[in-house]
Scaffold this motif. Structure first.
Motif, PDB file in Angstrom:
ATOM      1  N   ALA A  13      24.227  24.099  -3.247  1.00 10.99           N
ATOM      2  CA  ALA A  13      25.378  24.620  -3.053  1.00 10.99           C
ATOM      3  C   ALA A  13      25.811  25.139  -1.988  1.00 10.99           C
ATOM      4  CB  ALA A  13      25.581  25.779  -4.222  1.00 10.99           C
ATOM      5  N   THR A  14      24.893  25.435  -0.887  1.00 12.36           N
ATOM      6  CA  THR A  14      24.950  25.929   0.378  1.00 12.36           C
ATOM      7  C   THR A  14      24.172  25.262   1.160  1.00 12.36           C
ATOM      8  OG1 THR A  14      23.423  27.593  -0.090  1.00 12.36           O
ATOM      9  CG2 THR A  14      25.584  28.086  -0.504  1.00 12.36           C
ATOM     10  N   VAL A  15      24.494  25.440   2.642  1.00 13.74           N
ATOM     11  CA  VAL A  15      23.512  24.957   3.715  1.00 13.74           C
ATOM     12  C   VAL A  15      22.233  25.659   3.658  1.00 13.74           C
ATOM     13  CG1 VAL A  15      23.048  24.638   6.318  1.00 13.74           C
ATOM     14  CG2 VAL A  15      25.422  24.392   5.143  1.00 13.74           C
ATOM     15  N   GLY A  58      16.433  25.373   2.857  1.00 14.78           N
ATOM     16  CA  GLY A  58      15.318  25.923   2.117  1.00 14.78           C
ATOM     17  C   GLY A  58      14.547  25.132   1.396  1.00 14.78           C
ATOM     18  N   SER A  59      15.372  24.057   0.974  1.00 15.82           N
ATOM     19  CA  SER A  59      14.518  22.789   0.403  1.00 15.82           C
ATOM     20  C   SER A  59      13.258  22.018   0.905  1.00 15.82           C
ATOM     21  CB  SER A  59      15.264  21.939  -0.339  1.00 15.82           C
ATOM     22  OG  SER A  59      15.786  20.868   0.628  1.00 15.82           O
ATOM     23  N   PHE A  60      13.355  22.360   2.457  1.00 14.16           N
ATOM     24  CA  PHE A  60      12.213  21.824   3.265  1.00 14.16           C
ATOM     25  C   PHE A  60      11.029  22.667   3.554  1.00 14.16           C
ATOM     26  CE2 PHE A  60      16.094  19.108   3.792  1.00 14.16           C
ATOM     27  CZ  PHE A  60      15.642  18.176   4.025  1.00 14.16           C
ATOM     28  N   PRO A  61      10.158  22.088   3.785  1.00 15.81           N
ATOM     29  CA  PRO A  61       8.811  22.901   4.344  1.00 15.81           C
ATOM     30  C   PRO A  61       9.022  23.706   5.585  1.00 15.81           C
ATOM     31  CG  PRO A  61       8.206  20.375   4.276  1.00 15.81           C
ATOM     32  CD  PRO A  61       9.814  20.548   4.028  1.00 15.81           C
ATOM     33  N   PRO A  62       8.410  24.801   5.567  1.00 19.36           N
ATOM     34  CA  PRO A  62       8.802  25.886   6.639  1.00 19.36           C
ATOM     35  C   PRO A  62       8.893  25.288   7.987  1.00 19.36           C
ATOM     36  CG  PRO A  62       7.167  26.575   5.306  1.00 19.36           C
ATOM     37  CD  PRO A  62       7.185  25.281   4.888  1.00 19.36           C
ATOM     38  N   GLU A  63       7.942  24.311   8.493  1.00 16.26           N
ATOM     39  CA  GLU A  63       8.385  23.836  10.176  1.00 16.26           C
ATOM     40  C   GLU A  63       9.443  23.182  10.142  1.00 16.26           C
ATOM     41  OE1 GLU A  63       5.600  22.042   7.771  1.00 16.26           O
ATOM     42  OE2 GLU A  63       5.129  24.201   7.821  1.00 16.26           O
ATOM     43  N   THR A  64       9.947  22.489   9.100  1.00 13.88           N
ATOM     44  CA  THR A  64      11.219  21.719   9.386  1.00 13.88           C
ATOM     45  C   THR A  64      12.531  22.699   9.179  1.00 13.88           C
ATOM     46  OG1 THR A  64      10.237  19.617   8.247  1.00 13.88           O
ATOM     47  CG2 THR A  64      12.569  19.673   8.351  1.00 13.88           C
ATOM     48  N   GLN A  65      12.387  23.525   8.360  1.00 15.97           N
ATOM     49  CA  GLN A  65      13.193  24.589   7.989  1.00 15.97           C
ATOM     50  C   GLN A  65      13.766  25.228   9.431  1.00 15.97           C
ATOM     51  OE1 GLN A  65      12.931  27.860   5.065  1.00 15.97           O
ATOM     52  NE2 GLN A  65      11.644  26.400   3.755  1.00 15.97           N
ATOM     53  N   GLU A  66      12.575  25.630  10.218  1.00 11.50           N
ATOM     54  CA  GLU A  66      12.979  26.183  11.606  1.00 11.50           C
ATOM     55  C   GLU A  66      13.683  25.100  12.467  1.00 11.50           C
ATOM     56  OE1 GLU A  66       9.199  27.508  13.418  1.00 11.50           O
ATOM     57  OE2 GLU A  66       8.266  28.287  11.632  1.00 11.50           O
ATOM     58  N   ILE A  67      13.222  23.880  12.458  1.00 16.14           N
ATOM     59  CA  ILE A  67      14.082  22.806  13.130  1.00 16.14           C
ATOM     60  C   ILE A  67      15.460  22.715  12.677  1.00 16.14           C
ATOM     61  CG2 ILE A  67      14.187  20.214  13.669  1.00 16.14           C
ATOM     62  CD1 ILE A  67      11.007  20.350  13.608  1.00 16.14           C
ATOM     63  N   LEU A  68      16.001  22.691  11.631  1.00 18.32           N
ATOM     64  CA  LEU A  68      17.227  22.632  10.989  1.00 18.32           C
ATOM     65  C   LEU A  68      18.052  23.794  11.610  1.00 18.32           C
ATOM     66  CD1 LEU A  68      16.219  21.037   7.598  1.00 18.32           C
ATOM     67  CD2 LEU A  68      17.503  20.100   9.455  1.00 18.32           C
ATOM     68  N   GLN A  69      17.131  25.137  11.273  1.00 26.13           N
ATOM     69  CA  GLN A  69      18.330  26.317  11.513  1.00 26.13           C
ATOM     70  C   GLN A  69      18.474  26.168  13.036  1.00 26.13           C
ATOM     71  OE1 GLN A  69      19.392  28.331   9.738  1.00 26.13           O
ATOM     72  NE2 GLN A  69      17.962  28.963   7.872  1.00 26.13           N
ATOM     73  N   GLU A  70      17.487  25.751  14.026  1.00 24.59           N
ATOM     74  CA  GLU A  70      17.718  25.608  15.291  1.00 24.59           C
ATOM     75  C   GLU A  70      18.705  24.665  15.704  1.00 24.59           C
ATOM     76  OE1 GLU A  70      17.956  27.059  19.210  1.00 24.59           O
ATOM     77  OE2 GLU A  70      16.822  27.910  17.312  1.00 24.59           O
ATOM     78  N   MET A  71      18.755  23.547  15.099  1.00 21.48           N
ATOM     79  CA  MET A  71      19.950  22.547  15.015  1.00 21.48           C
ATOM     80  C   MET A  71      21.137  23.320  14.618  1.00 21.48           C
ATOM     81  SD  MET A  71      18.283  19.212  13.430  1.00 21.48           S
ATOM     82  CE  MET A  71      19.639  18.071  13.829  1.00 21.48           C
ATOM     83  N   TRP A 108      14.682  14.905   6.798  1.00 22.61           N
ATOM     84  CA  TRP A 108      13.850  13.925   6.097  1.00 22.61           C
ATOM     85  C   TRP A 108      12.504  14.199   5.938  1.00 22.61           C
ATOM     86  CZ3 TRP A 108      17.427  11.262   3.426  1.00 22.61           C
ATOM     87  CH2 TRP A 108      18.762  11.433   3.841  1.00 22.61           C
ATOM     88  N   LYS A 109      11.501  13.432   5.670  1.00 22.05           N
ATOM     89  CA  LYS A 109      10.248  13.669   5.199  1.00 22.05           C
ATOM     90  C   LYS A 109       9.784  13.710   6.955  1.00 22.05           C
ATOM     91  CE  LYS A 109       6.060  12.384   3.188  1.00 22.05           C
ATOM     92  NZ  LYS A 109       5.422  11.736   1.977  1.00 22.05           N
ATOM     93  N   HIS A 110      10.018  12.658   7.943  1.00 20.60           N
ATOM     94  CA  HIS A 110       9.458  12.790   9.250  1.00 20.60           C
ATOM     95  C   HIS A 110      10.141  12.753  10.424  1.00 20.60           C
ATOM     96  CE1 HIS A 110       5.733  11.377   7.183  1.00 20.60           C
ATOM     97  NE2 HIS A 110       6.452  10.493   6.566  1.00 20.60           N
ATOM     98  N   HIS A 111      11.733  13.106  10.124  1.00 22.09           N
ATOM     99  CA  HIS A 111      12.503  13.562  11.120  1.00 22.09           C
ATOM    100  C   HIS A 111      13.922  14.247  10.761  1.00 22.09           C
ATOM    101  CE1 HIS A 111      14.496   9.734   8.886  1.00 22.09           C
ATOM    102  NE2 HIS A 111      15.529  10.143   9.571  1.00 22.09           N
ATOM    103  N   VAL A 112      14.556  14.405  11.705  1.00 22.47           N
ATOM    104  CA  VAL A 112      15.875  15.102  11.404  1.00 22.47           C
ATOM    105  C   VAL A 112      16.891  14.153  11.817  1.00 22.47           C
ATOM    106  CG1 VAL A 112      14.966  17.504  10.947  1.00 22.47           C
ATOM    107  CG2 VAL A 112      15.686  16.815  13.193  1.00 22.47           C
ATOM    108  N   SER A 113      18.076  14.238  11.446  1.00 21.24           N
ATOM    109  CA  SER A 113      19.266  13.328  12.013  1.00 21.24           C
ATOM    110  C   SER A 113      20.309  14.332  12.450  1.00 21.24           C
ATOM    111  CB  SER A 113      19.319  12.158  10.957  1.00 21.24           C
ATOM    112  OG  SER A 113      18.230  11.337  10.749  1.00 21.24           O
ATOM    113  N   LEU A 114      21.084  13.458  13.098  1.00 23.28           N
ATOM    114  CA  LEU A 114      22.651  14.172  13.363  1.00 23.28           C
ATOM    115  C   LEU A 114      23.372  12.914  13.475  1.00 23.28           C
ATOM    116  CD1 LEU A 114      23.833  16.765  14.893  1.00 23.28           C
ATOM    117  CD2 LEU A 114      23.772  15.732  16.932  1.00 23.28           C
TER     118      LEU A 114
END
Length: 119
Positions: free
Chosen positions: A6-8, A13-26, A61-67
């Motif tokens: 429903a929201t960003v 929040g559906s990702f592991p904590p380390e990935t969440q940090e990266i997505l939040q910084e993106m 994604w499991k092993h990367h983030v994308s733009l």
């Protein structure tokens, strides 16, 4: 991906904590570039909007983030994004390597400029 969000915040929040940090910084990086940015889920991934129009998408994604999308640019721009280009319109940043937030900022600014010129 079969989940719907429903929201960003739900998406991140559906990702592991380390990935969440990266997505939040993106997310923060894009918001610094896009004035009065809005957000929505589009194509089941986060989209950052300006004046109601999508400027840029980002995804985890499991092993990367994308733009997405990655526009064409001059030689300097192409040299900057070349190491991360996964396909014509996608940049892929591997999670095991430092994410180049400066590249995300430059691409977001380039996209914003393109949308401003075409508005």
């Amino acid at each position: 991906m079969t989940a719907t969000f429903a929201t960003v915040d739900d998406y991140i929040g559906s990702f592991p904590p380390e990935t969440q940090e990266i997505l939040q910084e993106m997310r923060r990086t894009i918001h610094r570039v896009v004035p009065d940015a809005g957000e929505k889920i589009s194509y089941q991934i986060p989209a950052v909007t300006a004046k109601g129009r999508v400027i840029v998408y980002f995804a985890g994604w499991k092993h990367h983030v994308s733009l997405y999308p990655v526009p064409d640019g001059d030689e300097d721009f192409e040299r900057l994004v070349a190491p991360y280009r996964a396909s014509k319109g996608t940049l892929k940043f591997m999670l095991k390597e430092p994410v180049p937030y400066g590249v995300i900022e430059t691409v977001s600014r380039h996209l914003l400029d393109q949308h401003g010129a075409s508005a």
